[in-house]
Scaffold this active site. Structure first.
Site, PDB file in Angstrom:
ATOM      1  N   CYS A  42       0.829  -1.216   0.000  1.00 25.33           N
ATOM      2  CA  CYS A  42       0.000   0.000   0.000  1.00 25.33           C
ATOM      3  C   CYS A  42       0.860   1.262   0.000  1.00 25.33           C
ATOM      4  O   CYS A  42       0.654   2.166  -0.799  1.00 25.33           O
ATOM      5  CB  CYS A  42      -0.951  -0.014   1.195  1.00 25.33           C
ATOM      6  N   CYS A  47      -1.638   1.751  -2.987  1.00 25.90           N
ATOM      7  CA  CYS A  47      -2.588   2.844  -2.753  1.00 25.90           C
ATOM      8  C   CYS A  47      -1.954   4.236  -2.714  1.00 25.90           C
ATOM      9  O   CYS A  47      -2.464   5.163  -3.356  1.00 25.90           O
ATOM     10  CB  CYS A  47      -3.311   2.666  -1.413  1.00 25.90           C
ATOM     11  N   LYS A  50      -0.042   5.345  -5.935  1.00 26.86           N
ATOM     12  CA  LYS A  50      -1.104   5.366  -6.973  1.00 26.86           C
ATOM     13  C   LYS A  50      -1.914   6.659  -6.865  1.00 26.86           C
ATOM     14  O   LYS A  50      -2.162   7.335  -7.856  1.00 26.86           O
ATOM     15  CB  LYS A  50      -1.993   4.138  -6.805  1.00 26.86           C
ATOM     16  N   TYR A 176      -9.603  -3.019 -10.709  1.00 24.32           N
ATOM     17  CA  TYR A 176      -9.200  -1.774 -10.058  1.00 24.32           C
ATOM     18  C   TYR A 176      -7.949  -1.166 -10.709  1.00 24.32           C
ATOM     19  O   TYR A 176      -7.927   0.002 -11.070  1.00 24.32           O
ATOM     20  CB  TYR A 176      -8.782  -2.055  -8.611  1.00 24.32           C
ATOM     21  N   GLU A 180      -7.655   2.333 -12.962  1.00 20.48           N
ATOM     22  CA  GLU A 180      -6.962   3.449 -12.304  1.00 20.48           C
ATOM     23  C   GLU A 180      -5.767   3.921 -13.131  1.00 20.48           C
ATOM     24  O   GLU A 180      -5.589   5.127 -13.373  1.00 20.48           O
ATOM     25  CB  GLU A 180      -6.517   3.047 -10.893  1.00 20.48           C
ATOM     26  N   HIS A 435     -26.246  22.634   0.729  1.00 17.81           N
ATOM     27  CA  HIS A 435     -26.476  23.192  -0.589  1.00 17.81           C
ATOM     28  C   HIS A 435     -25.479  24.294  -0.902  1.00 17.81           C
ATOM     29  O   HIS A 435     -25.200  25.098  -0.017  1.00 17.81           O
ATOM     30  CB  HIS A 435     -27.910  23.758  -0.644  1.00 17.81           C
ATOM     31  N   GLU A 440     -25.755  16.388  -1.500  1.00 17.85           N
ATOM     32  CA  GLU A 440     -27.152  16.565  -1.056  1.00 17.85           C
ATOM     33  C   GLU A 440     -28.108  15.694  -1.860  1.00 17.85           C
ATOM     34  O   GLU A 440     -29.210  15.404  -1.417  1.00 17.85           O
ATOM     35  CB  GLU A 440     -27.575  18.038  -1.109  1.00 17.85           C
TER      36      GLU A 440
END
Ligand code: NDP
Length: 453
Positions: A42, A47, A50, A176, A180, A435, A440
């Site tokens: 990782c 991760c 990346k 994945y 990516e 908002h 939302e």
């Protein structure tokens, strides 16, 4: 018998480091061996770097967007070597932090490979070391397809250290890593082809998200080759020619295999300890992470269950608590594990897909597609967002939330809490929105799109 350590952790990745630190914190005498780099996949070749590359690839789009807002912006040339240099410096800093975390916790570190001699003894870089308990946390390694010329391609381990960015690249696989890196290289200016054997990328994800991502990838200039597999790779001068199962071929500078990862058990000497594997080659464990040898445990990707860093960390922490704390172990819910794909645009998901929900019984589907505010002006109006909630009829529980679009990973993390806490659609509806945001939409989805199951 007196052992050198109470527990020896093999593998200094995310799961192993957490397990070692927590066990030491509870007073155990702990050692950990890491043969390659502290922090594991990782932090070093997964991760973290990346995401740095993903962020680098976003600036070309931002520069183009800015023109819609009145900026006289053009993107200049990209310096791949500078990016890799800065990335390497950051990763070295993180390696140092991992080492310090272990040292400060009182864990003995070995920068060496650990191999079983017997069920309580390891050869650690030539040193014979015994432990009452052993935790295997060796992770996984990328796999390649068994086709002629496969050695001409690279895997994700190599991608982070390329001397230069390829002008043309073929990504093999539709998971994945493939989507990516397709986004990364396309954003940095490469011509990208993605070759996968399914009709859409990302098998297992919600169909609306998969088709939305395929459309967005095509709109940004990535060439998708669905329903095909490579059959051979050939070197033609400096070029690589990828032959496909439909008889066509693609020429490129680089071929990148992103065809899955396999548990890293090779050379561990598991047979000397009597540790058994599953049919798929992962370490077989029970619900408490024990292997068939009761004092040997395994956590993370080497067990090939939910192969995600935060899951390995949770497993390592729980195991250390359970073995060495007098308090009840910290526990996590694995019922609905949120996950994100850092594609362009990103996708994130938690809970059941529409297809999974339909198999379990009647569910209502709420779906919205819209152009986020930024892209009404930016000119990248292909960067649309798709949001979806899956609601169980009867209980009214929200059992799935999916999103493709800007900031999807940031939003779905919060919805993961709601789904873990068994929130109902009524709870969502009672929540006041913020908002103007895209988020939302998740609390203003009033009209049911369809019912399934
Ligand atoms: P994935 O399992 O996600 O995808 C593998 C891809 O290769 C699939 O498209 C699969 O096709 C294809 N494939 C496998 N075998 C063959 C074959 N024999 N012929 C043709 N195609 C084949 O693996 P990745 O390598 O992308 O990533 C490995 C793992 O790393 C992920 O599963 C995930 O656990 C982790 N990861 C997580 C990330 C995140 O959380 N953001 C990012 C990167 C990796 P098919 O679908 O048909 O099987």
């Amino acid at each position: 018998m007196a052992y050198d350590f109470d527990v020896f952790v093999i593998g200094g990745g995310s799961g192993g480091v957490r397990c070692a630190r927590i066990a030491a914190g509870h007073g155990a005498r702990v050692a950990v061996a890491e043969e390659q780099h502290w922090g594991g996949t990782c932090v070093n070749i997964g991760c973290v770097p990346k995401k740095i590359l993903v962020q680098a690839s976003e600036y070309s789009g931002f520069a183009a967007d800015a023109r819609g807002f009145g900026w006289d912006s053009t993107i200049g040339a990209h310096d791949w070597a500078a990016l890799i240099g800065h990335k390497n410096a950051e990763i070295s800093r993180l390696n140092g932090i991992y080492r310090k975390l272990l040292d400060n916790a009182g864990v003995t570190r070995f920068e060496a490979r650990a191999v079983f001699i017997d069920a309580h003894t390891l050869d650690v870089g030539g040193e014979r070391i015994s432990a009452e308990r052993i935790v295997i946390a060796t992770g996984g390694r990328p796999t390649r397809l068994p086709i002629p010329g496969v050695e001409l391609g690279i895997v994700s381990d190599d991608a982070f250290f390329l001397a230069e960015r390829p002008r043309r690249i073929v990504m093999v696989g539709g998971g994945y890593i493939s989507v990516e890196f397709a986004g990364i290289f396309a954003g940095l200016g490469s011509a990208v082809h993605v070759v996968y054997r399914q009709p859409l990328p990302l098998r297992g994800f919600d169909e609306d998200m998969r088709s939305g991502l395929a459309e967005a990838m095509t709109a940004q200039g990535i060439t998708l080759h669905a329903n095909v597999s490579p059959t051979a790779i050939e070197a033609v001068g400096e070029e690589k020619r990828v032959h496909l199962s439909d008889g066509s071929s693609i020429s490129a500078d680089l071929v990148f295999f992103a065809t899955g990862r396999a548990p890293y058990v090779a050379g561990l000497g598991l047979e000397a300890a009597g540790v058994e594997l599953t049919a798929g080659g992962a370490i077989a464990i029970d619900a408490e992470h024990a292997t068939n040898v009761p004092h040997i445990f395994a956590i993370g990707d080497v067990t090939d269950r939910i192969n995600l860093t935060p899951v390995a960390i949770a497993e390592g922490h729980h195991l250390a608590d359970r073995l060495y704390s007098s308090e009840p172990p910290r526990s996590w819910s694995f019922a609905a594990v949120p996950t994100a794909v850092f594609s362009n645009p990103p996708m994130a998901t938690v809970g059941l897909t529409e297809a999974q929900a339909a198999e379990r019984g009647p569910h209502d589907v709420y779906l919205t597609r819209f152009t986020p505010m930024r892209h009404t002006l930016s000119g990248r109006n292909w960067r649309r967002s798709i949001m979806k909630l899956i609601v169980e009829q009867g209980s009214d529980r929200v059992v799935g939330a999916h999103m493709l679009g800007e900031d999807a990973p940031e939003m779905i993390q919060g919805l993961g809490i709601a789904i873990t806490a068994c929130a109902t659609k009524r709870d969502f509806d009672q929540t006041i929105g913020i908002h103007p945001t895209s988020a939302e939409e998740f609390v203003t989805l009033r009209t049911k799109t369809r019912s399934v199951g």
